[in-house]
Write a protein that holds these residues in place. Structure first.
Motif, PDB file in Angstrom:
ATOM      1  N   ARG A 181     -23.972  27.960 -26.079  1.00  0.00           N
ATOM      2  CA  ARG A 181     -25.213  27.194 -26.008  1.00  0.00           C
ATOM      3  C   ARG A 181     -26.343  27.898 -26.762  1.00  0.00           C
ATOM      4  O   ARG A 181     -26.298  29.119 -26.984  1.00  0.00           O
ATOM      5  N   LEU A 201     -32.624  27.157 -24.338  1.00  0.00           N
ATOM      6  CA  LEU A 201     -32.590  25.926 -23.557  1.00  0.00           C
ATOM      7  C   LEU A 201     -33.356  26.088 -22.245  1.00  0.00           C
ATOM      8  O   LEU A 201     -33.229  27.121 -21.576  1.00  0.00           O
ATOM      9  N   LEU A 216     -26.765  21.777 -17.235  1.00  0.00           N
ATOM     10  CA  LEU A 216     -26.270  21.279 -18.521  1.00  0.00           C
ATOM     11  C   LEU A 216     -25.430  20.023 -18.295  1.00  0.00           C
ATOM     12  O   LEU A 216     -25.530  19.049 -19.058  1.00  0.00           O
ATOM     13  N   ILE A 263     -34.693  17.600 -23.858  1.00  0.00           N
ATOM     14  CA  ILE A 263     -34.978  19.044 -23.871  1.00  0.00           C
ATOM     15  C   ILE A 263     -36.462  19.284 -24.145  1.00  0.00           C
ATOM     16  O   ILE A 263     -37.114  20.119 -23.478  1.00  0.00           O
TER      17      ILE A 263
END
Length: 411
Positions: free
Chosen positions: A234, A238, A246, A271
């Motif tokens: 990933r 994030l 996720l 996001i």
């Protein structure tokens, strides 16, 4: 003198020769003796070692072994020829081999179905090939005239008929369980519905006799394997706290778009909103809050009032992510959330072509919404016109039936 010695020497030789002839000549028999049968000489005596009981027994056993070996060898040759010769099955046939069946049961089934001529010959052939523990369960399509040897090889290699169940991305766990229960080839019950988001949608091959619970277990294992790999790769920035978040966001992306090239853009919008502490405001979460794993009825239309309803999943009313996944995301959606597009988009709306129009600002988003409404209005107008034209083409139900010339009344 010399003549006399010579004569004496010759005379002595003659006398000696005459004596030898007389000694070798059988004495003449009288008439009565000539009529008597001559005695037969006794047979030669066998040695005591040859007449020993142990030797006699060993000779007997050796004879038995030789005869048995000849019989077995001949039997093996004939049996091998029968095992490898073409079978009597006149057309291909599907024959199931259930899990847990032994060699004797398998052979009995094959003989009952006409695939082999002798149960015992098949068993013997499998044993001689040392494959008695290698036959696999499944459903086998036995070709016409297949030999016992070919049937054995097919079962050893597991060349059974392969079925498949395809699970689309975005289904809830209950919807997946319903699909498995509807499959007539799978067997067994499902004890409980798995948690949302723990199954990986994909195509799963199986053979007859496989269980529904086993398919579910495979889907869970594949999901865990894939998710671990995706999480390890990933993006480092994030705004997600753990691997479960996720999955939650990937389930939302899965429900928002079915286009492969849009998933990373849709993921980027959510996001970006999470980074700015903006509410996600996505309709699929509202639907899940209303109907849960059963899914929205096909004829249900989401209303503005629904967007105001208080549920744990209504992202119009809650901040951040909902408490859990709203579906089972596929690999592409998991990848999209783990590595979203690098954009500043905060909005998207349907564009009328099956995709979405993205925007960074609210003003741009409003223009996209206006275009969507125009497109939607035009679509509804076209549909209404088509329905009206179709209605005009239909005959008047109150009008009398047209009569053929033969049926018209005479004037």
């Amino acid at each position: 003198m010399s003549d006399m010695r010579g004569d004496n020497f010759g005379s002595d030789a003659d006398v000696l020769s005459a004596r030898l002839v007389s000694a070798n000549r059988t004495a003449p028999k009288s008439p009565s003796e000539a009529l008597q049968p001559e005695s037969v000489p006794p047979p030669p005596q066998r040695s005591r070692a040859v007449r020993h009981p142990l030797v006699v027994f060993m000779n007997f056993m050796l004879t038995i072994v030789i005869v048995t070996g000849v019989v077995l060898g001949g039997g093996l040759i004939v049996g091998k020829m029968q095992f490898e010769r073409d079978g009597a099955l006149d057309q291909e046939r599907t024959i199931p081999v259930q899990r847990g069946e032994g060699l004797s049961e398998i052979a009995a089934t094959l003989q009952r179905e006409g695939a082999i001529s002798s149960k015992w010959l098949f068993i013997a052939g499998v044993w001689l090939n040392q494959q008695q523990n290698a036959l696999k369960a499944g459903e086998y399509l036995i070709p016409a005239h297949a030999s016992m040897s070919e049937i054995m090889d097919a079962m050893v290699e597991g060349k059974s008929i392969v079925y498949a169940v395809t699970i689309p991305e975005g289904l809830t766990s209950k919807q997946i369980v319903d699909r498995l229960l509807a499959d007539e080839v799978l067997v067994g019950e499902i004890t409980e519905i798995p948690e949302e988001g723990t199954l990986l949608p994909a195509r799963y091959d199986f053979t007859r006799g496989d269980t529904r619970q086993n398919i579910l277990a495979r889907m869970q294992r594949e999901r865990d394997r894939l998710l671990t790999d995706v999480w390890a790769r990933r993006a480092s920035d994030l705004p997600l706290q753990n691997i479960n978040e996720l999955v939650v966001l990937a389930s939302i992306v899965e429900k928002e778009t079915a286009l492969a090239d849009e998933r990373s853009q849709v993921a980027a919008v959510f996001i970006n909103r999470l980074r700015l502490n903006m509410r996600l405001q996505t309709d699929p979460t509202v639907i899940y809050g209303l109907f849960g794993g059963a899914g929205k009825p096909s004829d249900y239309v989401l209303t503005r009032a629904d967007l105001e309803k208080e549920t744990p999943y209504n992202t119009y009313r809650i901040d951040g992510l909902p408490p859990g996944p709203i579906a089972n995301p596929g690999a592409a959606s998991l990848e999209a959330v783990a590595n979203p597009s690098r954009t500043r988009d905060l909005f998207f709306v349907a564009d009328g072509s099956g995709g979405h129009a993205f925007a960074e600002t609210y003003e741009e988003h409003l223009r996209n919404v206006a275009r969507w409404r125009e497109f939607n209005a035009a679509q509804r107008a076209d549909q209404a016109a088509a329905e009206a034209a179709e209605a005009e083409a239909l005959p008047d139900p109150d009008a009398p039936l047209a009569l053929s010339p033969e049926e018209e009344p005479a004037q």
